[in-house]
Design a protein around this motif. Structure first.
Motif, PDB file in Angstrom:
ATOM      1  N   ARG A   1       0.820  -1.214   0.000  1.00 20.30           N
ATOM      2  CA  ARG A   1       0.000   0.000   0.000  1.00 20.30           C
ATOM      3  C   ARG A   1       0.858   1.270   0.000  1.00 20.30           C
ATOM      4  O   ARG A   1       0.379   2.336  -0.408  1.00 20.30           O
ATOM      5  CB  ARG A   1      -0.939   0.016   1.204  1.00 20.30           C
ATOM      6  CG  ARG A   1      -2.149  -0.895   1.043  1.00 20.30           C
ATOM      7  CD  ARG A   1      -3.206  -0.575   2.070  1.00 20.30           C
ATOM      8  NE  ARG A   1      -2.764  -0.859   3.420  1.00 20.30           N
ATOM      9  CZ  ARG A   1      -2.941  -2.027   4.055  1.00 20.30           C
ATOM     10  NH1 ARG A   1      -3.545  -3.032   3.434  1.00 20.30           N
ATOM     11  NH2 ARG A   1      -2.520  -2.189   5.293  1.00 20.30           N
TER      12      ARG A   1
ATOM     13  N   THR B   1      -4.603   4.199   1.008  1.00 21.38           N
ATOM     14  CA  THR B   1      -3.714   4.951   0.137  1.00 21.38           C
ATOM     15  C   THR B   1      -4.300   6.347  -0.087  1.00 21.38           C
ATOM     16  O   THR B   1      -5.453   6.618   0.270  1.00 21.38           O
ATOM     17  CB  THR B   1      -3.546   4.257  -1.216  1.00 21.38           C
ATOM     18  OG1 THR B   1      -4.819   4.232  -1.879  1.00 21.38           O
ATOM     19  CG2 THR B   1      -3.033   2.830  -1.051  1.00 21.38           C
TER      20      THR B   1
ATOM     21  N   LYS C   1       1.122   5.931  -1.525  1.00 17.67           N
ATOM     22  CA  LYS C   1       1.249   7.033  -0.571  1.00 17.67           C
ATOM     23  C   LYS C   1       2.417   7.919  -0.993  1.00 17.67           C
ATOM     24  O   LYS C   1       3.539   7.441  -1.175  1.00 17.67           O
ATOM     25  CB  LYS C   1       1.455   6.496   0.850  1.00 17.67           C
ATOM     26  CG  LYS C   1       0.266   5.647   1.329  1.00 17.67           C
ATOM     27  CD  LYS C   1       0.352   5.268   2.795  1.00 17.67           C
ATOM     28  CE  LYS C   1      -0.844   4.426   3.209  1.00 17.67           C
ATOM     29  NZ  LYS C   1      -0.899   4.165   4.662  1.00 17.67           N
TER      30      LYS C   1
END
Length: 437
Positions: free
Chosen positions: A58, A423, A62
């Motif tokens: 994930r 995210t 980001k």
């Protein structure tokens, strides 16, 4: 046992199976489990568990500093770092520096891969909003969230059908990934510090992983991880800023521009007592290097020169730490609580200046300031909407935690855990679906 109590519960054992100075206690897991593959070390298993985790994947969604789709990028195909690529680069730096000093390389790499897992969408911007939302249920801190994720949220092992122990990493791996080994308000020198590494309801596993550790002291592997993090993001954030067209190397020769950088460095990044003269000397040392980038237009030659400058900076910072640490401790293997990582002040100042350059010209630019304000609205409204409408909007994992919570604090914490797992794009989409127009 008090979480900060220094207890010598586990005597050091003789080296075996290639672990060197690591003891049997270092290799223990919160919930015992047998080795499935003979010949693979416990730290290799730790590394594999983090590397294959959904939480690590994930991080690809980001933002690190430069938003790949953000406004105002002069060069559109620069592939700037995400939290994932930063973590992988930090892991490479940490693995080599740790190995050079005698640490188990898989152990240090595990800590580096895990160090940002708890960061929420939109990075520190989202962290500030969640800290305000969670003020009455234990607060929010990305490093404490990382520990919570490793020991509770990421499903790999269970103590019972109702109790997850997360990835169930070894004691040494969890300790190495703990940058701030104290609860909120428990900083050994500054009780008002916003930095902490464990929430109150995660103290049982924290007490276990810190058994035998000195009060408030980070293990050697955690110190290597922390410096590797500083090195990776200070160097690569400037590299991304140059490639995106946000940083012009020539401005660092201008008096007013330098003064702004030095003020930022002194306020946020530099060691205590740093002033403009010392910071100026640090910047000038870098500017004087033959490999320092003096221009960037995106040509193949400039790309190669910039990449070489990044390599030179990483080598400069790591070799300085390795040399200074070896000068103090000699050639012995340095692990756990046998040593402190020594980083010369000159290199800390240089690193601080690089961080300030990225801060001033990337994070503080007008377009980014407006975008951060929009992101804060997204996270804040999403948290409030989930609080009002939950369990609607919660993933099954967090819905179960929300419904089983015994009080408002527990329900609010479940919402924080849900948002922190998202995210950037997922947070934006969930906000658009749930929040009132």
């Amino acid at each position: 046992m008090d979480p900060n109590e220094a207890v010598d519960r586990y005597p050091h054992v003789e080296p075996y199976d290639g672990y060197g100075p690591y003891s049997g206690a270092d290799l223990e897991r919160y919930v015992p489990e047998p080795d499935k593959r003979p010949g693979r070390t416990a730290f290799q298993r730790d590394r594999a568990r983090v590397l294959h985790s959904a939480a690590l994947r994930r991080l690809a969604g980001k933002t690190q500093v430069v938003d790949p789709g953000g406004p105002g990028n002069a060069v559109t195909d620069t592939s700037p770092r995400t939290r994932l690529t930063h973590s992988l680069e930090c892991a490479q730096v940490g693995r080599e520096l740790g190995a050079a000093l005698g640490c188990d390389p898989d152990l240090v790499e595990t800590a580096c891969l895990a160090h940002d897992l708890g960061h929420p969408p939109f990075g520190h911007n989202g962290e500030l909003v969640l800290a305000e939302f969670a003020a009455d249920c234990g607060g929010f801190e990305g490093n404490a969230q990382s520990l919570r994720l490793l020991t509770r949220i990421e499903p790999k092992r269970f103590a019972s059908p109702e109790v997850s122990v997360g990835l169930n990493l070894t004691r040494a791996a969890l300790d190495a990934a703990t940058k701030y080994p104290w609860p909120r308000g428990g900083h050994p020198d500054d009780p008002d510090s916003p930095k902490f590494g464990v929430y109150q309801d995660d103290l049982p596993v924290f007490r276990w992983l810190r058994a035998g550790a000195p009060l408030g002291r980070r293990c050697f592997e955690a110190q290597v991880m922390d410096w590797s993090d500083d090195v990776a993001y200070s160097v690569h954030d400037v590299e991304d800023g140059l490639q995106a067209g946000h940083i012009d190397p020539r401005v660092l020769l201008s008096g007013p521009e330098r003064a702004e950088v030095f003020a930022c460095a002194a306020a946020r990044y530099a060691p205590e007592g740093a002033g403009p003269d010392e910071l100026g000397e640090a910047l000038d040392r870098l500017l004087a290097q033959p490999w320092w980038p003096r221009r960037y237009d995106g040509s193949a030659l400039d790309q190669a020169c910039l990449k070489d400058a990044a390599s030179q900076l990483i080598g400069r910072f790591c070799l300085a730490a390795e040399g200074a640490t070896r000068e103090r401790y000699g050639s012995a293997r340095l692990t756990r609580y046998a040593a402190e990582l020594v980083v010369p002040r000159e290199q800390r100042m240089e690193c601080a200046v690089l961080k300030a350059v990225a801060d001033c010209y990337v994070m503080q630019r007008d377009a980014q300031a407006r975008r951060r304000a929009e992101q804060r609205v997204v996270v804040g409204e999403l948290a409030q909407t989930l609080l009002e409408r939950a369990p609607e909007g919660l993933d099954p994992q967090f819905r179960a935690v929300f419904e089983a919570a015994r009080d408002e604090a527990g329900r609010r914490r479940a919402i924080v855990d849900q948002i922190a797992s998202l995210t950037d794009a997922a947070a934006t989409a969930l906000h658009a679906r749930l929040a009132p127009a």
